[in-house]
Design a protein around this motif. Structure first.
Motif, PDB file in Angstrom:
ATOM      1  N   ILE A 155      21.309  21.660 -10.741  1.00 30.52           N
ATOM      2  CA  ILE A 155      21.863  20.536 -11.376  1.00 30.52           C
ATOM      3  C   ILE A 155      22.000  20.637 -12.871  1.00 30.52           C
ATOM      4  N   GLY A 156      20.695  21.056 -13.187  1.00 32.68           N
ATOM      5  CA  GLY A 156      20.760  21.242 -14.887  1.00 32.68           C
ATOM      6  C   GLY A 156      20.199  20.093 -15.587  1.00 32.68           C
ATOM      7  N   TRP A 157      20.433  19.725 -16.804  1.00 30.29           N
ATOM      8  CA  TRP A 157      19.815  18.761 -17.411  1.00 30.29           C
ATOM      9  C   TRP A 157      20.008  17.519 -16.718  1.00 30.29           C
ATOM     10  N   PRO A 158      21.064  17.038 -16.143  1.00 28.17           N
ATOM     11  CA  PRO A 158      20.728  15.897 -15.422  1.00 28.17           C
ATOM     12  C   PRO A 158      19.616  15.644 -14.510  1.00 28.17           C
ATOM     13  N   SER A 159      18.976  16.614 -14.096  1.00 30.67           N
ATOM     14  CA  SER A 159      17.796  16.765 -13.055  1.00 30.67           C
ATOM     15  C   SER A 159      16.406  16.223 -13.921  1.00 30.67           C
ATOM     16  N   TYR A 160      16.804  16.432 -15.174  1.00 27.95           N
ATOM     17  CA  TYR A 160      15.381  15.878 -16.179  1.00 27.95           C
ATOM     18  C   TYR A 160      15.416  14.502 -16.253  1.00 27.95           C
ATOM     19  N   ILE A 161      16.663  13.701 -16.122  1.00 22.66           N
ATOM     20  CA  ILE A 161      16.709  12.324 -16.013  1.00 22.66           C
ATOM     21  C   ILE A 161      16.319  11.928 -14.654  1.00 22.66           C
ATOM     22  N   LEU A 162      17.004  12.652 -13.610  1.00 24.45           N
ATOM     23  CA  LEU A 162      16.576  11.872 -12.510  1.00 24.45           C
ATOM     24  C   LEU A 162      14.757  12.152 -12.103  1.00 24.45           C
ATOM     25  N   GLN A 163      14.648  13.375 -12.309  1.00 25.09           N
ATOM     26  CA  GLN A 163      13.051  13.329 -11.963  1.00 25.09           C
ATOM     27  C   GLN A 163      12.233  12.925 -13.204  1.00 25.09           C
ATOM     28  N   GLY A 164      12.647  12.980 -14.364  1.00 27.31           N
ATOM     29  CA  GLY A 164      11.581  12.784 -15.257  1.00 27.31           C
ATOM     30  C   GLY A 164      11.579  11.283 -16.024  1.00 27.31           C
ATOM     31  N   LEU A 165      12.582  10.629 -15.629  1.00 24.45           N
ATOM     32  CA  LEU A 165      12.513   9.101 -16.067  1.00 24.45           C
ATOM     33  C   LEU A 165      11.363   8.155 -15.310  1.00 24.45           C
ATOM     34  N   PRO A 166      11.363   8.467 -13.939  1.00 24.49           N
ATOM     35  CA  PRO A 166      10.358   7.379 -13.496  1.00 24.49           C
ATOM     36  C   PRO A 166       8.914   7.758 -13.810  1.00 24.49           C
ATOM     37  N   PRO A 167       8.412   9.159 -14.131  1.00 25.14           N
ATOM     38  CA  PRO A 167       7.113   9.246 -14.710  1.00 25.14           C
ATOM     39  C   PRO A 167       6.896   8.760 -15.983  1.00 25.14           C
TER      40      PRO A 167
END
Length: 191
Positions: free
Chosen positions: A34-46
């Protein structure tokens, strides 16, 4: 160079970004596709769980202490996959690190800093301090994760120093001339 002998090119830091990296890495294959959007999808909740770090930051013999959501040591103009311009004045080869101190606590403070960064107004944010130096050490309470160029890189204390002219980079002609302070050499290729 980080104190552990690890070399990096773009940035290193501790606080919110390193916490996020430590929570999502290693990423699964689907995430990397997915690239950079995965950082938002996975990174925002933590990041909702991250509050702050208390840090003592030493830059070329000067000490700064506070609660920070992020301590970022940068060697380039952009951050976060190139989406955020930190400083138009930064040059990869100028012999200095830029140390960004984002003071405060909590997700709302992180969000405010992020909005200011995306608007190109970081230096107008009263909770942001920019320092330049050749060496920086970061001591935190508690010990916190560290990231270098977006990868997990151990934990604090973090010691970084600039190694001028230690690396030769091959850049395309399309690279912005403002990335470097010195004119590069043309690469001559055989045809």
């Amino acid at each position: 160079e980080q104190g552990s002998g690890r070399y990096w090119v773009l940035w290193s830091g501790t606080g919110a970004d390193a916490f996020m990296v430590s929570e999502i890495e290693p990423r699964p294959k689907w995430s990397k596709r997915i690239g950079w959007p995965s950082y938002i999808l996975q990174g925002l909740p933590p990041l909702y769980r991250f509050s702050h770090i208390y840090a003592q930051v030493e830059v070329d013999g000067h000490t700064f202490e506070d609660d920070y959501v992020l301590v970022l040591i940068s060697n380039c103009q952009r951050y976060a996959g190139g989406f955020v311009t930190l400083s138009e004045d930064a040059r990869i080869d100028d012999g200095f690190l830029e140390i960004w101190l984002f003071s405060g606590r909590g997700f709302l403070t992180m969000s405010r800093h992020a909005v200011q960064a995306m608007r190109g107004r970081l230096l107008k944010d009263p909770g942001v301090l920019l320092l330049k130096g050749e060496a920086v050490s970061v001591y935190t309470e508690p010990i916190t994760p560290v990231q270098t160029d977006g990868d997990p890189a151990g934990s604090t204390p973090l010691h970084c120093s600039i190694k001028p002219a230690a690396l030769q980079l091959l850049t395309p002609d399309s690279a912005p001339r403002t990335l470097f302070s010195q004119q590069g050499e043309k690469l001559i290729t055989a045809k």
